[in-house]
Design a protein around this motif. Structure first.
Motif, PDB file in Angstrom:
ATOM      1  N   THR A 178       0.775  -1.145  -0.123  1.00 25.58           N
ATOM      2  CA  THR A 178      -0.012  -0.078  -0.063  1.00 25.58           C
ATOM      3  C   THR A 178       0.791   1.210   0.118  1.00 25.58           C
ATOM      4  O   THR A 178       0.641   2.214  -0.795  1.00 25.58           O
ATOM      5  CB  THR A 178      -1.069  -0.008   1.222  1.00 25.58           C
ATOM      6  N   ILE A 179       1.923   1.269   0.662  1.00 27.37           N
ATOM      7  CA  ILE A 179       2.623   2.455   0.867  1.00 27.37           C
ATOM      8  C   ILE A 179       3.544   2.612  -0.257  1.00 27.37           C
ATOM      9  O   ILE A 179       3.633   3.643  -0.769  1.00 27.37           O
ATOM     10  CB  ILE A 179       3.489   2.625   2.145  1.00 27.37           C
ATOM     11  N   LEU A 180       3.810   1.531  -0.986  1.00 26.03           N
ATOM     12  CA  LEU A 180       4.705   1.681  -2.199  1.00 26.03           C
ATOM     13  C   LEU A 180       3.776   2.238  -3.319  1.00 26.03           C
ATOM     14  O   LEU A 180       4.312   3.188  -4.360  1.00 26.03           O
ATOM     15  CB  LEU A 180       5.598   0.326  -2.577  1.00 26.03           C
ATOM     16  N   VAL A 181       2.762   1.733  -3.453  1.00 23.73           N
ATOM     17  CA  VAL A 181       1.853   2.418  -4.287  1.00 23.73           C
ATOM     18  C   VAL A 181       1.366   3.715  -4.085  1.00 23.73           C
ATOM     19  O   VAL A 181       1.446   4.469  -5.024  1.00 23.73           O
ATOM     20  CB  VAL A 181       0.531   1.430  -4.547  1.00 23.73           C
ATOM     21  N   ALA A 182       1.251   3.897  -2.864  1.00 24.60           N
ATOM     22  CA  ALA A 182       0.860   5.502  -2.586  1.00 24.60           C
ATOM     23  C   ALA A 182       1.771   6.541  -2.817  1.00 24.60           C
ATOM     24  O   ALA A 182       1.842   7.458  -3.282  1.00 24.60           O
ATOM     25  CB  ALA A 182       0.639   5.596  -0.837  1.00 24.60           C
ATOM     26  N   ILE A 183       3.199   5.827  -2.796  1.00 25.29           N
ATOM     27  CA  ILE A 183       4.446   6.838  -3.089  1.00 25.29           C
ATOM     28  C   ILE A 183       4.334   7.144  -4.394  1.00 25.29           C
ATOM     29  O   ILE A 183       4.508   7.974  -5.150  1.00 25.29           O
ATOM     30  CB  ILE A 183       5.695   6.127  -2.715  1.00 25.29           C
ATOM     31  N   SER A 184       4.022   5.840  -5.312  1.00 26.61           N
ATOM     32  CA  SER A 184       4.123   5.868  -6.901  1.00 26.61           C
ATOM     33  C   SER A 184       3.077   7.025  -7.214  1.00 26.61           C
ATOM     34  O   SER A 184       3.234   8.007  -8.014  1.00 26.61           O
ATOM     35  CB  SER A 184       3.939   4.463  -7.437  1.00 26.61           C
ATOM     36  N   TYR A 185       1.904   6.969  -6.830  1.00 21.80           N
ATOM     37  CA  TYR A 185       0.875   7.686  -7.201  1.00 21.80           C
ATOM     38  C   TYR A 185       0.704   8.941  -6.663  1.00 21.80           C
ATOM     39  O   TYR A 185      -0.182   9.882  -7.018  1.00 21.80           O
ATOM     40  CB  TYR A 185      -0.713   6.868  -7.213  1.00 21.80           C
ATOM     41  N   ALA A 186       1.674   9.351  -5.666  1.00 23.43           N
ATOM     42  CA  ALA A 186       1.562  10.536  -5.056  1.00 23.43           C
ATOM     43  C   ALA A 186       2.260  11.517  -6.193  1.00 23.43           C
ATOM     44  O   ALA A 186       1.884  12.803  -5.969  1.00 23.43           O
ATOM     45  CB  ALA A 186       2.722  10.754  -3.820  1.00 23.43           C
ATOM     46  N   GLY A 187       2.881  11.177  -7.334  1.00 22.36           N
ATOM     47  CA  GLY A 187       3.392  12.124  -8.271  1.00 22.36           C
ATOM     48  C   GLY A 187       2.275  12.701  -9.006  1.00 22.36           C
ATOM     49  O   GLY A 187       2.499  13.692  -9.612  1.00 22.36           O
TER      50      GLY A 187
END
Length: 524
Positions: A178-187
């Motif tokens: 979840t956190i890795l996806v959140a970082i990716s899509y924070a872009g």
């Protein structure tokens, strides 16, 4: 005695063969998977910057000769504006990107699954960056060339989402997903923040009449990103030349060794899956809100709230800043709640996404009642709406990796093909609903958004699944011969006869098995 054993080859597997036997947990800090998600985050910034720069640029490119202010028709002419495009033409140009974007969703997911995501991503973003640099030239040549360049950009940039999902499916351990996806899509929200803020200033102070630099700058920066992506990234942990053996083995063990292989997509099962269609529905509703707000916020602030171009660009970025912050917080909170067993994955996805829809819908209804005298309240409500949508990073945006991680790229590509239609329809509908550019007309735009919030909450909040689906985990038939004596779960580490991880699902073996009984069902 002869019988069959159905062996599940899901996330729990035997350890991968390696000279390095250290398979212990590996911190995400300073890891290659962190570099990957930071690069995908920057890639999202590049995609969003090149997509949404036109939303601000068009405000200072076009001579608006029919702005409706205080009940009278006036002429609001931008100092460096060069074009006389009607409101219909402007809406068509803004939506043209999505006519190309929709085409590459499913093919790019399939290509990334088959050949790896590195070069699919590189090719798409490089072509998209070049079209951004060419857009000012096209605008001065013909409006039809602008249409063509935006369609081409959509075709190229459309690879981002499916390719990112495919790569995260092969790089992100479940406990960090979840956190890795959140970082990716924070872009994406960060891309809007930077674009809306910088583009407004470039329109005033930039080169090539100001608005030209709105396209040259993000295009050039994106080309630089492509060079860094080529140097730093590999499609899978097994292919990365600089990854440590410890991190590689940790990722492969946590996902299962076979997650690094390619699979035939079970389309018949996918199309009958309740988990899949609840995801598609919520993805469509979520996309309608995002596309409506990111594409039309600058126009709403100009036509109803009457902000000038500098204020418009800056304040249009505030809602996306809120989405960026709350997206990261939601990712961390969701992983914390799941790791402590306070919430199951299914419950976490449903709760976070339902909160995103209901909160955003209420704020957008309130925004429709704000006028120029209460314009800062409108900015606050838009910011609150985008904050709630940030919760989607722990909801719909990560869901395919939950219920079908090995097919995440293909499934996201399929869903995003459907969820791209709001990108084409939302600007056209907003233009059709606001011919006179009044507050009352814009209120109807926000009512439509609230309706999609209700639909998404009902469907995803009751049907979403967070556990791997049966069709997304592989089953093996193992024939147990008569000479198999004693406890099949014994401690002897007898050798497998044949490759149980081979290309067929029917594997014969003799001798004792050393398997995890929790992942095996017997039919003797």
């Amino acid at each position: 005695m002869t019988g069959k054993i159905a062996v599940s080859t899901g996330p729990q597997h035997k350890q991968p063969a390696s000279d390095d036997t250290d398979n212990s947990s590996h911190s995400v800090c300073c890891s290659q998977r962190l570099i990957l998600v930071l690069m995908t985050c920057l890639g999202a910034v590049m995609v969003e910057s090149n997509r949404s720069n036109l939303s601000v640029g068009i405000v200072c490119m076009v001579n608006d000769t029919d702005s409706y202010i205080n009940g009278t028709t006036t002429t609001a002419q931008s100092k460096n504006a060069e074009f006389y495009w009607s409101k219909t033409e402007q809406a068509g140009i803004l939506s043209a990107y999505y006519y190309g974007y929709i085409v590459t969703q499913l093919p790019s997911g399939m290509l990334a699954a088959k050949y790896g995501g590195k070069y699919v991503m590189l090719t798409g973003l490089l072509i998209g960056s070049i079209t951004s640099v060419l857009l000012p030239i096209g605008a001065r040549t013909s409006i039809y060339l602008v249409y063509a360049l935006r369609v081409m950009m959509g075709l190229a940039m459309g690879v981002y989402n499916p390719t990112t999902q495919a790569m995260i499916g092969r790089w992100a351990p479940p406990s960090e997903r979840t956190i890795l996806v959140a970082i990716s899509y924070a872009g994406f929200p960060f891309g809007i923040i930077s674009t809306f803020t910088i583009s407004g200033l470039l329109c005033i102070y930039g080169f090539d009449h100001g608005w030209g630099s709105v396209f040259y700058v993000p295009g050039a920066v994106s080309i630089l990103w492509c060079f860094l992506w080529f140097l730093l990234i590999a499609s899978t942990p097994a292919e990365h030349p600089r990854i440590s053996k410890r991190e590689r083995n940790y990722i492969i063990r946590s996902l299962g060794e076979k997650s690094q292989r390619n699979y035939k997509t079970p389309w018949s099962d996918i199309l009958r899956s309740r988990a899949m269609w609840s995801f598609v529905t919520a993805h469509f509703c979520f996309a309608w809100l995002i596309y409506t707000l990111t594409t039309n916020t600058p126009t709403f602030m100009k036509e109803v709230l009457h902000f000038d171009i500098a204020e418009n660009g800056l304040l249009s970025s505030v809602p996306s800043l809120c989405q960026f912050v709350f997206g990261l917080l939601a990712g961390n909170l969701s992983d914390f709640l799941r790791s402590r067993k306070y919430l199951s994955t299914t419950a976490a996805r449903r709760i976070f996404q339902s909160g995103a829809f209901l909160g955003a819908g209420g704020c957008l209804i309130g925004t429709g009642f704000m006028d120029a005298e209460r314009r800062y309240y409108a900015v606050f409500l838009l910011s609150a709406a985008m904050s709630f949508l940030g919760l989607g990073s722990a909801g719909v945006l990560v869901n395919t990796a939950d219920f079908a991680s090995r097919y995440a790229g293909v499934l996201f590509g399929f869903s995003n093909t459907i969820a791209t239609t709001p990108g084409m329809l939302a600007p056209l509908l907003a233009g059709a609903l606001t011919p006179n550019k009044t507050q009352e007309e814009w209120r109807n735009v926000f009512y439509v958004c609230a309706g999609f919030c209700v639909l998404g909450t009902v469907v995803f909040g009751t049907m979403a699944q967070g556990d791997p689906q049966p069709w997304a985990t592989e089953k093996m038939e193992v024939v147990v011969e008569e000479d198999m004596k004693g406890d099949p779960w014994g401690s002897n580490n007898d050798v497998w006869k044949g490759d149980p991880w081979g290309s067929t699902n029917d594997v014969c073996l003799t001798g004792k098995l050393h398997l995890n009984p929790e992942s095996v069902s017997t039919h003797l």
